[in-house]
Design a protein around this motif. Sequence first.
Motif, PDB file in Angstrom:
ATOM      1  N   THR A 184      49.154  29.429  -7.485  1.00 61.57           N
ATOM      2  CA  THR A 184      48.973  30.128  -8.523  1.00 61.57           C
ATOM      3  C   THR A 184      48.314  31.417  -8.285  1.00 61.57           C
ATOM      4  OG1 THR A 184      47.095  28.779  -9.381  1.00 61.57           O
ATOM      5  CG2 THR A 184      49.108  28.269 -10.283  1.00 61.57           C
ATOM      6  N   MET A 185      47.404  31.358  -7.121  1.00 60.04           N
ATOM      7  CA  MET A 185      46.878  32.455  -6.696  1.00 60.04           C
ATOM      8  C   MET A 185      47.626  33.480  -5.711  1.00 60.04           C
ATOM      9  SD  MET A 185      42.773  31.622  -5.263  1.00 60.04           S
ATOM     10  CE  MET A 185      42.901  29.857  -4.627  1.00 60.04           C
ATOM     11  N   MET A 186      48.755  32.846  -5.321  1.00 62.25           N
ATOM     12  CA  MET A 186      49.644  33.746  -4.487  1.00 62.25           C
ATOM     13  C   MET A 186      50.607  34.427  -5.543  1.00 62.25           C
ATOM     14  SD  MET A 186      49.810  33.279  -0.993  1.00 62.25           S
ATOM     15  CE  MET A 186      49.012  32.260   0.228  1.00 62.25           C
ATOM     16  N   LEU A 187      50.696  34.018  -6.703  1.00 58.94           N
ATOM     17  CA  LEU A 187      51.895  34.457  -7.546  1.00 58.94           C
ATOM     18  C   LEU A 187      51.656  35.964  -7.902  1.00 58.94           C
ATOM     19  CD1 LEU A 187      54.136  33.485  -9.116  1.00 58.94           C
ATOM     20  CD2 LEU A 187      52.828  32.687 -10.956  1.00 58.94           C
ATOM     21  N   PRO A 188      50.558  36.533  -8.076  1.00 57.38           N
ATOM     22  CA  PRO A 188      50.581  37.881  -8.439  1.00 57.38           C
ATOM     23  C   PRO A 188      50.676  38.613  -7.326  1.00 57.38           C
ATOM     24  CG  PRO A 188      48.402  36.763  -9.288  1.00 57.38           C
ATOM     25  CD  PRO A 188      49.126  35.673  -8.396  1.00 57.38           C
TER      26      PRO A 188
ATOM     27  N   PRO B  45      58.919  41.563 -14.485  1.00 61.57           N
ATOM     28  CA  PRO B  45      58.163  41.763 -15.931  1.00 61.57           C
ATOM     29  C   PRO B  45      58.601  41.110 -17.176  1.00 61.57           C
ATOM     30  CG  PRO B  45      58.963  43.991 -14.930  1.00 61.57           C
ATOM     31  CD  PRO B  45      59.434  42.786 -13.977  1.00 61.57           C
ATOM     32  N   GLY B  46      57.519  40.362 -17.637  1.00 57.79           N
ATOM     33  CA  GLY B  46      57.734  39.693 -18.695  1.00 57.79           C
ATOM     34  C   GLY B  46      57.966  38.044 -18.365  1.00 57.79           C
ATOM     35  N   ARG B  47      58.015  37.718 -17.045  1.00 58.73           N
ATOM     36  CA  ARG B  47      58.112  36.400 -16.453  1.00 58.73           C
ATOM     37  C   ARG B  47      56.937  35.904 -16.086  1.00 58.73           C
ATOM     38  NH1 ARG B  47      63.577  35.205 -16.311  1.00 58.73           N
ATOM     39  NH2 ARG B  47      62.399  33.061 -16.587  1.00 58.73           N
ATOM     40  N   GLU B  48      55.575  36.815 -16.064  1.00 55.53           N
ATOM     41  CA  GLU B  48      54.473  36.324 -15.412  1.00 55.53           C
ATOM     42  C   GLU B  48      53.951  34.803 -15.974  1.00 55.53           C
ATOM     43  OE1 GLU B  48      54.573  40.643 -15.574  1.00 55.53           O
ATOM     44  OE2 GLU B  48      54.968  39.104 -17.018  1.00 55.53           O
TER      45      GLU B  48
ATOM     46  N   SER C 216      55.902  32.349 -17.423  1.00 54.44           N
ATOM     47  CA  SER C 216      56.757  31.314 -17.221  1.00 54.44           C
ATOM     48  C   SER C 216      56.914  30.999 -15.616  1.00 54.44           C
ATOM     49  CB  SER C 216      58.076  31.693 -17.638  1.00 54.44           C
ATOM     50  OG  SER C 216      58.511  32.960 -17.264  1.00 54.44           O
ATOM     51  N   ALA C 217      56.615  32.057 -14.709  1.00 56.15           N
ATOM     52  CA  ALA C 217      56.610  31.778 -13.322  1.00 56.15           C
ATOM     53  C   ALA C 217      55.553  30.926 -13.018  1.00 56.15           C
ATOM     54  CB  ALA C 217      56.557  33.104 -12.544  1.00 56.15           C
ATOM     55  N   ARG C 218      54.564  30.574 -13.618  1.00 55.11           N
ATOM     56  CA  ARG C 218      53.212  29.830 -13.288  1.00 55.11           C
ATOM     57  C   ARG C 218      53.553  28.323 -12.998  1.00 55.11           C
ATOM     58  NH1 ARG C 218      47.673  30.884 -12.953  1.00 55.11           N
ATOM     59  NH2 ARG C 218      46.448  28.902 -13.259  1.00 55.11           N
ATOM     60  N   GLU C 219      54.213  27.858 -13.757  1.00 53.16           N
ATOM     61  CA  GLU C 219      54.696  26.302 -13.729  1.00 53.16           C
ATOM     62  C   GLU C 219      55.478  26.178 -12.477  1.00 53.16           C
ATOM     63  OE1 GLU C 219      54.425  22.439 -13.889  1.00 53.16           O
ATOM     64  OE2 GLU C 219      53.118  23.848 -15.041  1.00 53.16           O
ATOM     65  N   PRO C 220      56.617  26.991 -12.084  1.00 53.33           N
ATOM     66  CA  PRO C 220      57.311  26.702 -11.047  1.00 53.33           C
ATOM     67  C   PRO C 220      56.487  26.987  -9.852  1.00 53.33           C
ATOM     68  CG  PRO C 220      58.481  27.733 -12.340  1.00 53.33           C
ATOM     69  CD  PRO C 220      57.321  27.780 -13.180  1.00 53.33           C
ATOM     70  N   ALA C 221      55.294  27.994  -9.706  1.00 55.92           N
ATOM     71  CA  ALA C 221      54.402  28.018  -8.775  1.00 55.92           C
ATOM     72  C   ALA C 221      53.593  26.653  -8.553  1.00 55.92           C
ATOM     73  CB  ALA C 221      53.586  29.240  -8.885  1.00 55.92           C
ATOM     74  N   ARG C 222      53.140  26.155  -9.563  1.00 54.76           N
ATOM     75  CA  ARG C 222      52.467  25.135  -9.616  1.00 54.76           C
ATOM     76  C   ARG C 222      53.111  23.858  -8.971  1.00 54.76           C
ATOM     77  NH1 ARG C 222      51.062  22.101 -13.300  1.00 54.76           N
ATOM     78  NH2 ARG C 222      49.050  21.564 -12.673  1.00 54.76           N
ATOM     79  N   GLN C 223      54.561  23.739  -9.365  1.00 50.47           N
ATOM     80  CA  GLN C 223      55.265  22.630  -8.909  1.00 50.47           C
ATOM     81  C   GLN C 223      55.633  22.808  -7.369  1.00 50.47           C
ATOM     82  OE1 GLN C 223      56.420  19.887 -10.384  1.00 50.47           O
ATOM     83  NE2 GLN C 223      55.357  20.494 -12.228  1.00 50.47           N
TER      84      GLN C 223
ATOM     85  N   GLY D 216      61.696  29.126 -10.021  1.00 54.84           N
ATOM     86  CA  GLY D 216      60.715  30.077 -10.010  1.00 54.84           C
ATOM     87  C   GLY D 216      60.966  31.135  -8.869  1.00 54.84           C
ATOM     88  N   ILE D 217      61.817  30.856  -7.949  1.00 53.99           N
ATOM     89  CA  ILE D 217      62.374  31.923  -6.991  1.00 53.99           C
ATOM     90  C   ILE D 217      63.020  33.175  -7.654  1.00 53.99           C
ATOM     91  CG2 ILE D 217      63.756  32.293  -4.982  1.00 53.99           C
ATOM     92  CD1 ILE D 217      63.268  29.626  -4.232  1.00 53.99           C
ATOM     93  N   GLY D 218      63.775  32.766  -8.897  1.00 52.00           N
ATOM     94  CA  GLY D 218      64.440  33.975  -9.341  1.00 52.00           C
ATOM     95  C   GLY D 218      63.688  34.643 -10.248  1.00 52.00           C
ATOM     96  N   MET D 219      62.532  34.091 -10.499  1.00 49.87           N
ATOM     97  CA  MET D 219      61.432  34.908 -11.461  1.00 49.87           C
ATOM     98  C   MET D 219      60.859  35.894 -10.698  1.00 49.87           C
ATOM     99  SD  MET D 219      60.145  31.627 -13.962  1.00 49.87           S
ATOM    100  CE  MET D 219      61.318  30.454 -14.654  1.00 49.87           C
TER     101      MET D 219
END
Length: 298
Positions: A135-139, A145-148, A150-157, A227-230
């Motif tokens: 989740t730290m890598m995500l930003p 835009p607008g997927r910030e 919803s992208a968090r759970e795939p990053a966790r997974q 999450g890759i497509g987000m």
Amino acid sequence: MTLTASYEHCRRLHARHGRSYYLATRLLPRWKRRHVHALYGFARYADELVDSFTAADPSGALDALADDVEAGLAGARAGGPVLPAFLHTVQAFGIDHDDIRLFLASMRADLSVTRYETYDDLLGYMAGSAVAIGTMMLPVLEPLPGREASAREPARQLGLAFQLTNFLRDVGEDYVRGRVYLPLEDMDKFGVSPDELGARRTSPALRELLAFEAGRARDHYRAAAPGIGMLVASSRPCLRAAFDLYGGILDEIERRGFEVLEERVRVPRLHRAALFARQLLASAEAGRAELRVSMELS
């Protein structure tokens, strides 16, 4: 330690200890790479403090690191080899400070907790280790835009999938360090004793247990895939490569019949190169597309 030198130190840590993800990082736009190295370097530095068998007081060293991090988050000038780059990246991308604290709490758990009774207990630990790093890598990887959110759970997974893959690969090495990350409840179910993890050969019961845990890892990979497509296009080849490289470790473990105690399982070098090359063209095209947009806007 200058900021430039700190980023370079983190890059070297990443190249030495995180070869699969370091290779994938080369598919990112150049300006993003150093920030991924900074996050990895911080995580590796903390992990080495915890796993040090030579430090007189690993707990005290971790306390000092946590204090330095808090001071840096409050605006104090950072010292040491990794914190200047790490805190610069945190500030640049607005990384959630709670994720940092959660990560350090899991590092502290490694100093006293050596067994996990259930998979839920293990998930709690992983939520502060690889999941927090994800989740730290995500930003840095930039959700669309607008997927910030919803992208968090795939990053966790994906963090769960990567770490569980590492646990399966390193089960013997972890046992030598005095840690067992396979849930005791599962070990009891399959009739595996902790001492079997220190053997040179994998017993049939342990193979069945590892296959069961590999199935859990596969579930996490499937949950992470959307999450890759987000992410913005220029970050996707890196994540696809990392996804395939870590998934390749799991494939190799399965191909070897879960024989993980005799030697460390690695993805063959030629296979790693092929996975990287597969994403190289996509990375170049995504970079050109973003450059065209930039030129049009200017």
